[in-house]
Design a protein around this motif. Structure first.
Motif, PDB file in Angstrom:
ATOM      1  N   LEU A 457      -1.520 -49.274 -65.055  1.00  0.00           N
ATOM      2  CA  LEU A 457      -1.142 -50.614 -65.506  1.00  0.00           C
ATOM      3  C   LEU A 457      -2.100 -51.129 -66.571  1.00  0.00           C
ATOM      4  CD1 LEU A 457       0.469 -53.266 -65.260  1.00  0.00           C
ATOM      5  CD2 LEU A 457      -0.990 -53.876 -63.317  1.00  0.00           C
ATOM      6  N   LYS A 458      -3.403 -50.988 -66.300  1.00  0.00           N
ATOM      7  CA  LYS A 458      -4.392 -51.538 -67.234  1.00  0.00           C
ATOM      8  C   LYS A 458      -4.565 -50.690 -68.490  1.00  0.00           C
ATOM      9  CE  LYS A 458      -7.462 -51.947 -63.894  1.00  0.00           C
ATOM     10  NZ  LYS A 458      -8.731 -52.245 -63.195  1.00  0.00           N
ATOM     11  N   ASP A 459      -4.517 -49.367 -68.323  1.00  0.00           N
ATOM     12  CA  ASP A 459      -4.787 -48.479 -69.462  1.00  0.00           C
ATOM     13  C   ASP A 459      -3.574 -48.220 -70.340  1.00  0.00           C
ATOM     14  OD1 ASP A 459      -7.263 -48.358 -68.362  1.00  0.00           O
ATOM     15  OD2 ASP A 459      -7.157 -46.274 -67.695  1.00  0.00           O
ATOM     16  N   LYS A 460      -2.369 -48.314 -69.770  1.00  0.00           N
ATOM     17  CA  LYS A 460      -1.190 -47.912 -70.535  1.00  0.00           C
ATOM     18  C   LYS A 460      -0.107 -48.983 -70.614  1.00  0.00           C
ATOM     19  CE  LYS A 460       2.097 -44.072 -71.012  1.00  0.00           C
ATOM     20  NZ  LYS A 460       1.924 -44.057 -72.481  1.00  0.00           N
ATOM     21  N   VAL A 461       0.300 -49.508 -69.449  1.00  0.00           N
ATOM     22  CA  VAL A 461       1.453 -50.415 -69.425  1.00  0.00           C
ATOM     23  C   VAL A 461       1.183 -51.671 -70.235  1.00  0.00           C
ATOM     24  CG1 VAL A 461       2.970 -51.768 -67.942  1.00  0.00           C
ATOM     25  CG2 VAL A 461       2.213 -49.504 -67.206  1.00  0.00           C
ATOM     26  N   LEU A 462       0.054 -52.332 -69.980  1.00  0.00           N
ATOM     27  CA  LEU A 462      -0.260 -53.564 -70.711  1.00  0.00           C
ATOM     28  C   LEU A 462      -0.346 -53.305 -72.209  1.00  0.00           C
ATOM     29  CD1 LEU A 462      -2.946 -55.275 -68.424  1.00  0.00           C
ATOM     30  CD2 LEU A 462      -0.481 -55.646 -68.490  1.00  0.00           C
ATOM     31  N   LYS A 463      -0.911 -52.170 -72.567  1.00  0.00           N
ATOM     32  CA  LYS A 463      -1.060 -51.819 -73.983  1.00  0.00           C
ATOM     33  C   LYS A 463       0.297 -51.541 -74.631  1.00  0.00           C
ATOM     34  CE  LYS A 463      -3.388 -48.483 -76.992  1.00  0.00           C
ATOM     35  NZ  LYS A 463      -4.289 -47.298 -77.027  1.00  0.00           N
ATOM     36  N   ASP A 464       1.130 -50.747 -73.961  1.00  0.00           N
ATOM     37  CA  ASP A 464       2.426 -50.377 -74.538  1.00  0.00           C
ATOM     38  C   ASP A 464       3.339 -51.576 -74.722  1.00  0.00           C
ATOM     39  OD1 ASP A 464       1.474 -47.832 -74.514  1.00  0.00           O
ATOM     40  OD2 ASP A 464       2.902 -47.026 -73.055  1.00  0.00           O
ATOM     41  N   TYR A 465       3.222 -52.575 -73.847  1.00  0.00           N
ATOM     42  CA  TYR A 465       4.103 -53.736 -73.937  1.00  0.00           C
ATOM     43  C   TYR A 465       3.416 -54.949 -74.584  1.00  0.00           C
ATOM     44  CZ  TYR A 465       7.622 -51.334 -71.168  1.00  0.00           C
ATOM     45  OH  TYR A 465       8.589 -50.446 -70.741  1.00  0.00           O
ATOM     46  N   GLY A 466       2.227 -54.746 -75.133  1.00  0.00           N
ATOM     47  CA  GLY A 466       1.535 -55.821 -75.837  1.00  0.00           C
ATOM     48  C   GLY A 466       1.120 -56.959 -74.934  1.00  0.00           C
ATOM     49  N   LEU A 467       0.766 -56.647 -73.707  1.00  0.00           N
ATOM     50  CA  LEU A 467       0.396 -57.690 -72.747  1.00  0.00           C
ATOM     51  C   LEU A 467      -1.114 -57.825 -72.573  1.00  0.00           C
ATOM     52  CD1 LEU A 467       3.049 -56.877 -69.980  1.00  0.00           C
ATOM     53  CD2 LEU A 467       3.242 -58.504 -71.867  1.00  0.00           C
ATOM     54  N   GLU A 468      -1.887 -56.983 -73.272  1.00  0.00           N
ATOM     55  CA  GLU A 468      -3.351 -57.076 -73.193  1.00  0.00           C
ATOM     56  C   GLU A 468      -3.816 -58.412 -73.740  1.00  0.00           C
ATOM     57  OE1 GLU A 468      -5.334 -52.754 -73.620  1.00  0.00           O
ATOM     58  OE2 GLU A 468      -4.206 -53.388 -75.388  1.00  0.00           O
ATOM     59  N   GLY A 469      -4.756 -59.025 -73.061  1.00  0.00           N
ATOM     60  CA  GLY A 469      -5.270 -60.307 -73.507  1.00  0.00           C
ATOM     61  C   GLY A 469      -4.421 -61.477 -73.051  1.00  0.00           C
ATOM     62  N   GLU A 470      -3.131 -61.231 -72.832  1.00  0.00           N
ATOM     63  CA  GLU A 470      -2.246 -62.301 -72.377  1.00  0.00           C
ATOM     64  C   GLU A 470      -2.247 -62.413 -70.858  1.00  0.00           C
ATOM     65  OE1 GLU A 470       2.420 -63.782 -72.816  1.00  0.00           O
ATOM     66  OE2 GLU A 470       1.763 -61.912 -73.754  1.00  0.00           O
ATOM     67  N   TYR A 471      -2.317 -61.258 -70.197  1.00  0.00           N
ATOM     68  CA  TYR A 471      -2.298 -61.244 -68.740  1.00  0.00           C
ATOM     69  C   TYR A 471      -3.587 -60.649 -68.202  1.00  0.00           C
ATOM     70  CZ  TYR A 471       2.709 -62.327 -68.618  1.00  0.00           C
ATOM     71  OH  TYR A 471       3.928 -62.929 -68.754  1.00  0.00           O
TER      72      TYR A 471
END
Length: 865
Positions: A457-471
């Motif tokens: 979730l932290k290394d791939k999913v958030l990055k692929d969907y542009g959710l880093e920094g937002e969530y």
């Protein structure tokens, strides 16, 4: 400022120690484990009430009658909340840790008191030992000593040692210098000065240090539970990880009672052994007045006699109360580890129950994922049931796979996902989360930080969907996540949680699995059983059982539900409840070498069973013949053509048959004889009738194509027995609808049709045969079922058991078995194949082999209470 890589240096140091001082760590582990096991055996062997009596006698000797009464009441409360065993295990850990600590700390304190250079050197080391978070000690502890009691014990020793050293040093330094000088003036040897002057006078301070050691050791109980140590730490850890308030309070209460007892007893011991303490105690007793009798204490000899008598009684009861030795597993221990996830806990306790029934001594330990894989790689854990591969636990498996054995997948296929409540109508995919952080409070509620899903979730999913920094991903535990989900769901508030399938939460709540349009979570996992390296060699029978272990989703979720309903600490009771609902599963999962079959209530009855020469009819008839004989029946079986069999069934000459294809294929017989018959229920659903051709015949996919390729098939369709409903329907309905009247339909038998198919297939010749599903021919040959776009074959059939109308009254037990009997396509296909492989005249041998390969099937088909 450049980074100073202190952590890397520490890691290098630990690795060096692991590789060069293994012998030392093994020796220390052996000594401490032997001490723990010895004390734990002594404390857990007696009946609780006898040991309560011993504790009460000691309290009476040290503090008087009120303390004795309160001691007995406190430990009785521990027993009543089912924490006795765990408390004694924790007490064993504390005692061993305190013994080692005092043996090391007191000499160090004396050395520091008599040598200021040593005291100065020890001070920063003690500061480091006392202020470093105790949990940090667990990391090298696991690497050096594995999981279990040892890492917790080592952490306890390190953490609790500083007060003992400091208080010993302080006590000796506080001894009046004039007394020491007087002793020296009289020519006393320094050693005698230490033992005759300094230590007796410093004893109150030293005992205060010992008291602090015990209290700090008890505070480490919870941490010891995190790395697999037995005792109250395990109970507290399970309560925290499952947010179980009741268990947490009960385990915490047991810790409090144990702490109070040890604190009061060590404090009173100081009064008994210290000259100053005895003097103060005498003054206090003199001032008691009329209540003096309450605080009368028996002499040391009297107290010791009481303790010895109770100990002998406890030991005698333990000796004479031993159970007989178990047989199958020979009492061999097997350690099962699990992460505290529902499916992991449920299957672990299922295997614990199975292994106990087979005579092993299994032990289940809840651990974090990292500790579990590390401990298994070291050989401390024999088996884990809940490895999510190839994705979730990929990091651990990649690191330790050369030290593990994959015993196979028992469940397939899982999925990882983020889920939201279904009342959030406009959130369907992971893409929909973007830009809505304010709705979800900028948070995705996660589970254990060591879980592979969290890393993905932290290394791939958030990055692929542009959710880093937002969530922000909130790391907690599975139980905490579910608690947060329940709270939010009840209040109809937005929440996004990490989940996986299968999970009971999808039954309890209406949730939406957010679609992973980019495949960031991967393709899903299978749930694997993993053994330590060499496990299959050491326990080949158990390894074979586990390799053949499988659960479907219905079985798994019902097992999880029963375990969860039983409550924390009663998981095995939940497993037993589930096994009662699923009789025969233990024998199926772990077939014993010597199986004895109970006789049925109607043993000796002799039902007449008829069957047509069709594969499923032959196979199931011989299966029931075998099962009935194991239950003490004397069945008679007769092979008949379809017409005579129905006639015999209607007249009562045949009691039952298992191959009634209804409502279509044998409709004409049912309509003719139904007033004399009884429908005992369908055991297979759904069948189909069809014409099939080899797949190498190109361009023939439907019955229309068959008409167009008439010449290629020489105008011939290979049929089966002329009396079957399928042949009648083919000639009366199917052929006219597709213009196949000019095809010649041969009428022979099923065996002749299969022989012709085999001959043509071997020569790659076109052939069209009458077939049905299920049939083993589809496994043996690559065939095409010709589509029936006009639905002329009619509705699919069920395969039913049919009996004469007198059958339920004549054979009530057999009747009940047939009403509950079901077979899956896989079971029926493998049964047919086993009978075919055995050959004509050896059908019973094929069935016996199939039953051996499906342990528990007899109890499932014909349960006997």
């Amino acid at each position: 400022m450049p980074r100073i890589d202190v952590g890397s240096w520490a890691n290098t140091c630990v690795e060096w120690l692991r590789h060069h001082l293994t012998w030392l760590f093994d020796f220390v582990s052996h000594v401490l484990t032997a001490m723990y096991n010895g004390i734990e055996t002594v404390l857990t062997a007696p009946q609780p009430f006898l040991l309560m009596g011993i504790f009460a006698v000691l309290a009476w000797w040290l503090r008087g009658l009120p303390a004795a009464v309160l001691t007995f009441a406190g430990f009785a409360l521990i027993d009543s909340i089912e924490q006795w065993q765990a408390t004694m295990q924790s007490l064993s850990l504390v005692l061993v840790a305190c013994i080692i600590t005092i043996v090391v700390a007191v000499p160090l304190g004396i050395w520091a008191a008599r040598n200021r250079a040593v005291g100065g050197a020890l001070r920063p080391v003690l500061d480091l030992m006392q202020t470093m978070p105790a949990m940090v000690y667990l990391i090298p502890g696991i690497l050096f000593f594995g999981i279990g009691v040892m890492p917790g014990m080592v952490a306890t020793i390190i953490f609790s040692m500083p007060p003992a050293v400091r208080m010993t040093e302080l006590g000796i330094r506080q001894v009046d210098g004039e007394l020491v000088e007087a002793a020296e003036a009289f020519g006393t040897h320094p050693r005698r000065t230490l033992f005759r002057v300094q230590l007796p006078l410093a004893l109150p301070t030293i005992m205060a240090g010992v008291n602090q050691v015990i209290m700090l050791a008890l505070s480490m109980v919870v941490i010891a539970g995190m790395v697999g140590a037995e005792g109250l730490g395990s109970s507290v850890y399970n309560a925290v990880s499952s947010v179980n308030v009741a268990l947490g309070f009960e385990a915490g209460l047991a810790v409090v009672i144990l702490a109070m007892y040890l604190d009061r007893m060590t404090g009173a011991l100081n009064e008994r052994v210290s000259p100053l303490g005895r003097r103060a105690l005498a003054k206090a007793q003199a001032a008691l007045g009329r209540s003096k009798f309450l605080y009368w204490k028996p002499g040391t000899s009297v107290a010791m006699v009481g303790v010895v008598v109770l100990a002998l009684v406890a030991g005698g009861l333990n000796v004479f109360g031993k159970d007989g030795a178990k047989t199958d597993g020979g009492g061999r221990p097997i350690t099962l580890g699990y992460v505290n996830w529902d499916e992991g806990k449920a299957t672990t306790y299922l295997w614990k129950e199975i292994l106990e029934q087979r005579g092993f001594q299994p032990k289940a330990q809840a651990l974090e994922a990292g500790a579990l894989f590390t401990g298994q790689a070291r050989g401390d854990i024999d088996v884990q049931t809940n490895a999510w591969l190839p994705t979730t636990h990929a990091e651990y498996y990649k690191k330790y796979q050369d030290k593990l054995e994959d015993l196979g997948a028992w469940y397939d296929k899982t999925s990882l996902e983020i889920a939201v409540p279904s009342y959030m109508k406009d959130v369907k995919t992971l893409d929909d989360l973007k830009g809505r952080a304010d709705v979800f409070g900028g948070k995705i509620t996660g589970i254990e930080p060591g879980a592979g899903e969290m890393k993905i979730l932290k290394d791939k999913v958030l990055k692929d969907y542009g959710l880093e920094g937002e969530y922000k991903v909130a790391e907690s535990s599975t139980a905490s996540m579910l608690t947060e989900l329940d709270r939010a769901y009840a209040a109809k508030k937005p929440i996004a949680v990490t989940l996986w399938s299968p999970h009971w939460a999808y039954d309890k709540y209406e949730l939406t699995k957010l679609k992973d349009t980019k495949g960031a979570f991967g393709s899903g996992d299978s749930l694997h059983l993993l053994g330590r390296k060499g496990f299959a060699k050491d326990e080949p029978q158990v390894a074979t059982w586990m390799k053949n272990f499988h659960l479907d989703e219905k079985q798994l979720t019902s097992l999880e539900n029963d375990v969860k309903s039983a409550g924390e600490g009663h998981e095995q009771d939940g497993v037993r409840t589930w096994l009662k609902k699923n009789p025969g599963l233990v024998d199926r999962f772990a077939p014993s070498a010597n199986v004895s079959y109970a006789k049925g209530k109607d043993a000796g009855a002799a039902p007449n069973i008829g069957y047509p020469a069709w594969d499923e009819g032959i196979a199931t008839t011989y299966l029931w013949k075998n099962v009935l004989e194991k239950r003490g029946y004397r069945p008679n079986i007769r092979n008949l053509d379809i017409g005579p069999m129905w006639t015999g069934l209607s007249s009562g000459q045949i009691d039952v048959e298992f191959d009634g294809w209804l409502p279509v294929a044998q409709k004409q017989y049912w309509d003719q004889y139904k007033n004399d018959l009884v429908d005992l229920g369908a055991w297979y659903d759904k069948t189909s009738l069809e014409i099939a051709v080899p797949s190498y015949v190109k361009g023939v996919k439907t019955l229309d194509d068959l008409r167009e390729h008439r010449d290629e098939f020489q105008g011939k369709i290979i049929g089966i027995e002329p009396g079957t409903g399928q042949m009648k329907r083919l000639k009366d309905t199917v052929a006219p609808a597709y213009g196949l009247e000019d095809f010649r339909i041969t009428e022979a038998g099923t065996s002749s049709m299969l022989a012709e198919l085999d001959r043509a297939y071997a020569k790659k010749e076109p052939v069209a045969v009458v077939l049905w599903s299920p049939h083993w021919a589809y496994s043996k040959y690559d065939l095409t079922k010709l589509a029936d776009p006009q639905h002329t074959w009619g509705d699919n059939n069920q395969i039913k058991s049919l009996g004469h109308k007198s059958f339920p009254e004549k054979f009530p037990e057999f009747n009940g078995w047939l009403k509950n009997w079901k077979m899956s396509p896989e079971e029926l296909g493998s049964l047919e194949q086993a009978v075919q492989d055995a050959g004509k005249g050896h059908e019973n041998d094929g069935v016996e082999k199939w039953i051996d390969a499906h342990p528990g099937i007899v109890d499932r088909m014909a349960p006997v209470k």
